[in-house]
Design a protein around this motif. Structure first.
Motif, PDB file in Angstrom:
ATOM      1  N   ASP A   1       0.921  -1.184  -0.041  1.00 58.88           N
ATOM      2  CA  ASP A   1      -0.194   0.152  -0.077  1.00 58.88           C
ATOM      3  C   ASP A   1       0.679   1.298   0.102  1.00 58.88           C
ATOM      4  N   ARG A   2       1.989   1.279   0.586  1.00 62.15           N
ATOM      5  CA  ARG A   2       2.924   2.452   0.926  1.00 62.15           C
ATOM      6  C   ARG A   2       3.699   2.786  -0.558  1.00 62.15           C
ATOM      7  N   PHE A   3       4.118   1.721  -1.138  1.00 68.54           N
ATOM      8  CA  PHE A   3       4.890   1.859  -2.348  1.00 68.54           C
ATOM      9  C   PHE A   3       4.301   2.721  -3.324  1.00 68.54           C
ATOM     10  N   LEU A   4       5.175   3.950  -3.830  1.00 67.16           N
ATOM     11  CA  LEU A   4       4.998   4.920  -4.697  1.00 67.16           C
ATOM     12  C   LEU A   4       3.715   5.753  -4.241  1.00 67.16           C
ATOM     13  N   ILE A   5       3.237   5.990  -2.981  1.00 71.63           N
ATOM     14  CA  ILE A   5       2.110   6.889  -2.524  1.00 71.63           C
ATOM     15  C   ILE A   5       2.942   7.917  -1.986  1.00 71.63           C
ATOM     16  N   CYS A   6       2.813   9.086  -2.467  1.00 71.03           N
ATOM     17  CA  CYS A   6       3.572  10.309  -2.125  1.00 71.03           C
ATOM     18  C   CYS A   6       5.021  10.182  -2.066  1.00 71.03           C
ATOM     19  N   PRO A   7       5.593   9.768  -3.125  1.00 69.84           N
ATOM     20  CA  PRO A   7       7.088   9.324  -2.969  1.00 69.84           C
ATOM     21  C   PRO A   7       7.702  10.696  -2.760  1.00 69.84           C
ATOM     22  N   ILE A   8       8.758  10.293  -2.118  1.00 65.25           N
ATOM     23  CA  ILE A   8       9.870  11.407  -1.858  1.00 65.25           C
ATOM     24  C   ILE A   8      10.775  11.489  -3.295  1.00 65.25           C
ATOM     25  N   GLU A   9      10.791  12.900  -3.238  1.00 63.12           N
ATOM     26  CA  GLU A   9      11.375  13.395  -4.631  1.00 63.12           C
ATOM     27  C   GLU A   9      12.766  12.731  -4.875  1.00 63.12           C
ATOM     28  N   GLY A  10      12.884  11.936  -6.010  1.00 62.14           N
ATOM     29  CA  GLY A  10      14.067  11.485  -6.231  1.00 62.14           C
ATOM     30  C   GLY A  10      14.205   9.884  -5.679  1.00 62.14           C
ATOM     31  N   SER A  11      13.144   9.550  -4.954  1.00 63.41           N
ATOM     32  CA  SER A  11      13.396   8.306  -4.323  1.00 63.41           C
ATOM     33  C   SER A  11      12.240   7.395  -4.323  1.00 63.41           C
ATOM     34  N   ASP A  12      11.406   7.319  -5.683  1.00 57.04           N
ATOM     35  CA  ASP A  12      10.206   6.887  -6.020  1.00 57.04           C
ATOM     36  C   ASP A  12      10.578   5.284  -6.123  1.00 57.04           C
ATOM     37  N   TRP A  13      11.650   4.684  -5.895  1.00 57.49           N
ATOM     38  CA  TRP A  13      12.153   3.296  -5.993  1.00 57.49           C
ATOM     39  C   TRP A  13      12.175   2.718  -4.633  1.00 57.49           C
TER      40      TRP A  13
END
Length: 455
Positions: free
Chosen positions: A115-127
Motif C-alpha cells: 500500500d505504501r509503495f509509490l504513494i506520495c514518493p519522496i522526490e528522487g526516491s520513488d524506487w
C-alpha cells in the motif's frame, strides 16, 4: 539518577551508534521497558551515512524480537511506514524492517508495504520499497511494481524511469527470462506497457546525450586537462612509468593550478623521488587561493623520514586542527604515538571529525601492526555511529589480538552484518593463512541503486 534511567540512556547511546550493547542490555534487563527508545531506532536511521551504510532493519528487528513490547513497536513501525515522507533513508529502513515482519507471515504488514509503495514518493526516491516487494513475491512482485509505476507515469507523464529494477531482478533470478515475462504481461496490462515504453524512451535519451570519451595524448595531458578532478586510483591503475612522468612534471611545473592537479595524484601513489620536494610544498605559507599544502600533506602519508615525522608532530601538537596532519603518521608512526592519538580522540566529539579520525587511525594501524592500536580504537568505537568504519576498527583490534571481551560479545549483534561475522572470519583465516600464504582484504560492497533525477 536511578539505575533504570542510566541503563536506558546507555541503551539509547548504543542504539544510535548501532553497537550490539543495545541488544545485550535488553536481554539482561527484562524488567525494563525500552520500547520508546526501540521505536526511535525503528523510525529513524541513526547511521552516520544512511545511503552508504544501508538500513539497520535486522539490527532493530533482533532487538524487537526479545522485547516484551513487540505489539506496541510493531504498531509504531506500521504508522512510521505510512507517514514517513521526508527522509529517504528512514523510509528505506522502515521498508526493510517491515519486510522482516512480513517474512514472519505477518500479512497486515506485508499489505502495508504494498500500500505504501509509490504513494506520495519522496522526490528522487520513488524506487524505495520496490526491492522489498521483489524479495517478498519474486516475479509477481515485479509485475506489481511495474504496474504501479505505469499508473504513476500515466498521471505524471513527465516522469522517467530507467531499467535498474528490472536489471537487478534479472541478475538475482537468472533462471527467469525477465524481459520476456514483462513483455508478455504488457500485452494484457496497459500500465506495465506504459512502464516498459517509458524505460525504452529513457534509454534512448541517455544514449542520445551520452558524451564521447575524451582522448588524451599522454598521462600529463590527462591529469592537467580532465574536466573532472579524477581519482586515478578509482579510475584505473597508473603504471610506474606514468607515475614517474607525473612526478618529473610536478618538479618542473610552475603553474599553480597544474601543480595542484599533479600533486593530487600522490594522494593515491607514492612520490618516487626525494621526499623533501613534497615536504617543502607542505611547509609553504598557508593560503586560501590553492590546495597545494593540503595535497602535499596527503602525499606525505606515503613518505617516511625523520624530517617528515618532526614536521608532523610539530603541526599535530601546535595547530588548532591537528587532524589535518595525522595522516602523515601512516608511514611515520613510532612506538608510543598511540598516546597522542588517544588524547586527540578523547577530545574529539564532533561526529564528522570522529568519522575522519576513524578513517585515519585505521590507515595508520593497518600500516603499523601493533597492540598499541587498542586504546585509540576503543575510544572511537564508543563514540562513533558509522558502521563502516567501526567494522574496520573491530577488524584491526582482532588482527592485533587486542579486542576486549566486551566488544567481542557485542559485535555478534552489531548493526553491520559483516561486522557480526568478523570473529569467525578471522578465526578461519588463522587456520588457512599459513599453508596458503595468501593475503586478503576486507570486502565491503556498498551498492546503492539510486535513481538520480539530475541525470
Amino acid at each position: 539518577m536511578n539505575d533504570t534511567v542510566i541503563i536506558r540512556q546507555q541503551f539509547l547511546n548504543s542504539l544510535k551508534r548501532g553497537t550490539g550493547e543495545a541488544y545485550l542490555l535488553v536481554k539482561d534487563n527484562p524488567k525494563i521497558d525500552f520500547s520508546n527508545h526501540i521505536i526511535k531506532g525503528a523510525l529513524n536511521i541513526y547511521a552516520y551515512d544512511g545511503q552508504s551504510e544501508g538500513d539497520r532493519a535486522k539490527y532493530i528487528f533482533d532487538i524487537i524480537s526479545i522485547s516484551k513490547q513487540k505489539d506496541k513497536i510493531r504498531k509504531a513501525v506500521l504508522q512510521g511506514l505510512a507517514n514517513e515522507k521526508e527522509n529517504t533513508w528512514n523510509l528505506t529502513h522502515l521498508f526493510a524492517l517491515a519486510k522482516l515482519f512480513a517474512e514472519q507471515n505477518d500479512n497486515e504488514v506485508k499489505q502495508a508495504i504494498y500500500d505504501r509503495f509509490l504513494i506520495c514518493p519522496i522526490e528522487g526516491s520513488d524506487w524505495v520499497g520496490a526491492y522489498e516487494i521483489l524479495e517478498l513475491d519474486g516475479l509477481n512482485g515485479l509485475f506489481y511494481v511495474a504496474e504501479k509505476f505505469g499508473k504513476y507515469i500515466e498521471q505524471n507523464p513527465d516522469d522517467w524511469q530507467d531499467d535498474w529494477i528490472v536489471r537487478r531482478f534479472q541478475e538475482e533470478n537468472k533462471h527467469i527470462k525477465v524481459a520476456e515475462e514483462l513483455k508478455n504481461k504488457a500485452m494484457t496490462n496497459n500500465f506495465i506497457r506504459i512502464y516498459l515504453e517509458n524505460i525504452k524512451r529513457t534509454k534512448a535519451s541517455q544514449e542520445k546525450h551520452k558524451t564521447k570519451p575524451t582522448t588524451y595524448k599522454d598521462i600529463i595531458d590527462e591529469v592537467l586537462n580532465s574536466k573532472l578532478f579524477i581519482s586515478f586510483r578509482r579510475k584505473r591503475n597508473l603504471t610506474d612509468e606514468e607515475i614517474n612522468k607525473i612526478a618529473k612534471q610536478l618538479i618542473s611545473e610552475t603553474d599553480i593550478s597544474n601543480i595542484e592537479r599533479l600533486l593530487h595524484i600522490f594522494d593515491f601513489y607514492k612520490f618516487p623521488y626525494d621526499s623533501q620536494i613534497i615536504l617543502d610544498l607542505a611547509k609553504q605559507k598557508p593560503t586560501n587561493k590553492n590546495r597545494i599544502i593540503e595535497y602535499a600533506i596527503y602525499a606525505l602519508k606515503h613518505l617516511k623520514s625523520e624530517d617528515i615525522r618532526k614536521f608532523a608532530l610539530d603541526k599535530i601538537t601546535t595547530t588548532k586542527n591537528p587532524i589535518d596532519y595525522l595522516e602523515i603518521l601512516v608511514s611515520n608512526y613510532q612506538s608510543g604515538d598511540f598516546k597522542l592519538l588517544s588524547k586527540i580522540a578523547n577530545k574529539t566529539n564532533n561526529e564528522h571529525k570522529i568519522e575522519q579520525l576513524a578513517g585515519i587511525y585505521s590507515d595508520i594501524f593497518r600500516n603499523n601492526k601493533t597492540k598499541e592500536c587498542k586504546e585509540p580504537h576503543e575510544i572511537l568505537y564508543y563514540k562513533m555511529n558509522c558502521a563502516i568504519h567501526r567494522n574496520g576498527i573491530v577488524e584491526i583490534l582482532i588482527e592485533n589480538k587486542v579486542i576486549s571481551d566486551k566488544i567481542r560479545q557485542e559485535i555478534n549483534f552489531d548493526c553491520d552484518l559483516e561486522t557480526r561475522k568478523l570473529v569467525q572470519w578471522k578465526e578461519k583465516r588463522q587456520v588457512t593463512r599459513v599453508p596458503r600464504q595468501a593475503g586478503w582484504g576486507a570486502i565491503l560492497e556498498l551498492c546503492a541503486s539510486i535513481r538520480l533525477v539530475a541525470m
